[in-house]
Design an enzyme around this catalytic site. Structure first.
Site, PDB file in Angstrom:
ATOM      1  N   SER A 136      22.086 -36.042   0.471  1.00 44.42           N
ATOM      2  CA  SER A 136      23.155 -36.436   1.381  1.00 44.42           C
ATOM      3  C   SER A 136      24.428 -36.844   0.647  1.00 44.42           C
ATOM      4  O   SER A 136      25.097 -36.002   0.061  1.00 44.42           O
ATOM      5  CB  SER A 136      22.634 -37.559   2.282  1.00 44.42           C
ATOM      6  OG  SER A 136      23.457 -37.757   3.391  1.00 44.42           O
ATOM      7  N   ASP A 192      32.283 -28.096  -7.654  1.00 45.93           N
ATOM      8  CA  ASP A 192      33.203 -27.068  -7.174  1.00 45.93           C
ATOM      9  C   ASP A 192      34.606 -27.235  -7.743  1.00 45.93           C
ATOM     10  O   ASP A 192      35.310 -26.254  -7.995  1.00 45.93           O
ATOM     11  CB  ASP A 192      33.276 -27.090  -5.646  1.00 45.93           C
ATOM     12  CG  ASP A 192      32.064 -26.452  -4.987  1.00 45.93           C
ATOM     13  OD1 ASP A 192      31.162 -25.995  -5.720  1.00 45.93           O
ATOM     14  OD2 ASP A 192      32.015 -26.402  -3.740  1.00 45.93           O
ATOM     15  N   LYS A 230      20.042 -32.083   1.948  1.00 41.45           N
ATOM     16  CA  LYS A 230      20.381 -32.643   3.264  1.00 41.45           C
ATOM     17  C   LYS A 230      21.880 -32.506   3.478  1.00 41.45           C
ATOM     18  O   LYS A 230      22.673 -33.278   2.940  1.00 41.45           O
ATOM     19  CB  LYS A 230      19.956 -34.100   3.372  1.00 41.45           C
ATOM     20  CG  LYS A 230      20.286 -34.715   4.735  1.00 41.45           C
ATOM     21  CD  LYS A 230      19.875 -36.171   4.792  1.00 41.45           C
ATOM     22  CE  LYS A 230      20.256 -36.786   6.139  1.00 41.45           C
ATOM     23  NZ  LYS A 230      21.728 -36.884   6.303  1.00 41.45           N
TER      24      LYS A 230
END
Length: 444
Positions: A301, A312, A326
């Protein structure tokens, strides 16, 4: 992962409005819509019929409140594994966890042979000042033997209003008879962030994302820079292993700590007006120093939001094993005196547009721990989100995965992931994934 307090208020307003509209719809919508609503009411009548039949004919007198709570929870848990009902006590406990502070003593405890064992007192808390030590056994609380309590009940009794006293009876190794210790409760802050110096490297461990996390991270970075020297720090290790997540706003703030521009995460709900993008603000508190993020099968999460953003944006190298997977956001919707519901309201996406739901984040450098002989035949991997019954699917499709090895050696000298991160930052070894190439950032 839970939305922050400002969004909790929005959830409450939305929930109340929906309930008000629902009661008026039959008089406002003709034709097919009216028929659909009437069918919904027939289903609600079915619930009422079954409820009354159970009350009247079940072999024993049922608890009405428990029946309704079970029915509501059954409805929510049928949606996905993370939606659920919280009764008032559960809601209060959840608020304590996310707030990160409560009135208490300041000890980490576990249950052992029917008594409460002190794992460790937290520095500068009432328990530490009263002389309670790691390994102490708490045999009674205010005169009540703990053998009559489970761990949660014992913890609940030790928590309480600030400035109120409590008497613990302690059994300590080397002392023949138990003795009493009087402690006065104070505000206890859950330490979700811990740090230490590793040579010229700053090590930061985040165990959860509560309301104290960002402030704890800022303090940890400043302390490390002071201890090592701001210009001498070779880099940072951010340890998110076995971190189950927490508050969305704290995940955004932690990601922003290491970034000075670009997207951190985007959330997308059922309706377009629920979609939100979170961007980094100017200012990288680590001055662009190299960062390695440690993850494993227990990183979920909010942990995955931070890891995904730094991966990224090519700000950090991710090392370890694949994360839990998740990729959904839950909003807490209070129900007045009836507790609250935890409802999945959105999916989240990394800056490159990836949904990690039921897939997880793959590390740039995979490093698995060596298991000790006694664990060779035991399961030390998590199966991840994809193994949970009723989980949301990944919108992008493809093979599901997520989860992996979640074992972290208790002795740091055996921690391969930590040692490889240190070797990379110290230049002992090289890897093409470290440092990441900022030229390969996907525009967002």
């Amino acid at each position: 992962m839970i939305r922050n307090a400002s969004l909790l208020l929005a959830g409450t307003i939305i929930g109340a409005t929906a309930a008000l509209t629902f009661t008026q719809v039959p008089n406002l919508i003709p034709g097919v819509a009216h028929a659909a609503v009437s069918d919904t009411y027939r289903q609600l009548n079915l619930f009422g019929d079954v409820f009354e039949r159970v009350r009247a004919d079940y072999v024993e007198q049922p608890d009405d409140a428990a029946l309704i709570e079970a029915a509501v929870n059954g409805m929510l848990t049928s949606l996905d594994p993370h939606s659920s009902y919280m009764n008032p006590k559960d809601f209060k406990d959840m608020q304590v966890q996310t707030r990160g502070e409560f009135g208490g003593l300041g000890i980490e405890v576990t249950m052992e042979d029917g008594v409460v064992k002190v794992v460790s007192p937290i520095d500068d808390t009432p328990a530490a000042k009263a002389g309670i030590q790691a390994g102490d056994l708490i045999v009674s609380i205010d005169g009540e033997p703990v053998q009559n309590l489970n761990l949660n009940q014992a913890v609940e009794k030790m928590r309480g209003a600030v400035n109120t006293p409590i008497t613990l009876q302690i059994q300590r190794k080397g002392i023949e008879k138990p003795f009493d210790v009087k402690v006065v409760r104070d505000v206890i802050r859950i330490q979700s962030v811990k740090s230490r110096v590793e040579g010229d490297v700053g090590y930061i461990r985040i165990s959860s994302f509560n309301e104290q996390t960002f402030d704890g991270l800022k303090t940890a970075i400043a302390k490390l820079q002071d201890q090592i020297g701001k210009d001498k720090i070779k880099g940072y290790i951010l340890d998110l292993r076995n971190n189950p997540g927490g508050l969305l706003d704290q995940a955004v703030a932690v990601g922003d700590t290491f970034l000075d521009h670009g997207e951190i995460v985007a959330t997308k709900g059922r309706h377009a007006d629920q979609n939100t993008r979170y961007d980094a603000r100017d200012g990288d508190l680590t001055d662009g120093k190299p960062v390695i993020v440690l993850i494993n099968g227990g990183s979920a999460s909010a942990s995955e939001i931070v890891a995904g953003a730094l991966q990224d944006q090519k700000r950090a190298t991710i090392l370890g094993s694949r994360s839990f997977g998740k990729g959904s956001v839950q909003t807490i919707i209070p129900l007045g005196s009836n507790g609250a519901i935890r409802l999945t309201t959105a999916r989240y996406y990394t800056p490159a547009g990836r949904s990690i739901q039921a897939k997880g984040i793959d590390p740039d450098i995979q490093v698995l721990q060596d298991l000790p002989p006694e664990l060779k035949d035991q399961v030390t991997d998590t199966k991840g989100e994809a193994s949970l019954k009723g989980h949301l699917t990944n919108e992008a499709g493809g093979a599901e995965g997520g989860g992996s090895q979640a074992y972290v050696p208790p002795d740091e000298k055996d921690d391969k992931q930590l040692h490889q991160a240190l070797d990379l930052l110290n230049g002992v070894i090289v890897n093409s994934a470290f440092p990441p190439d900022p030229k390969t950032v996907v525009p967002n």
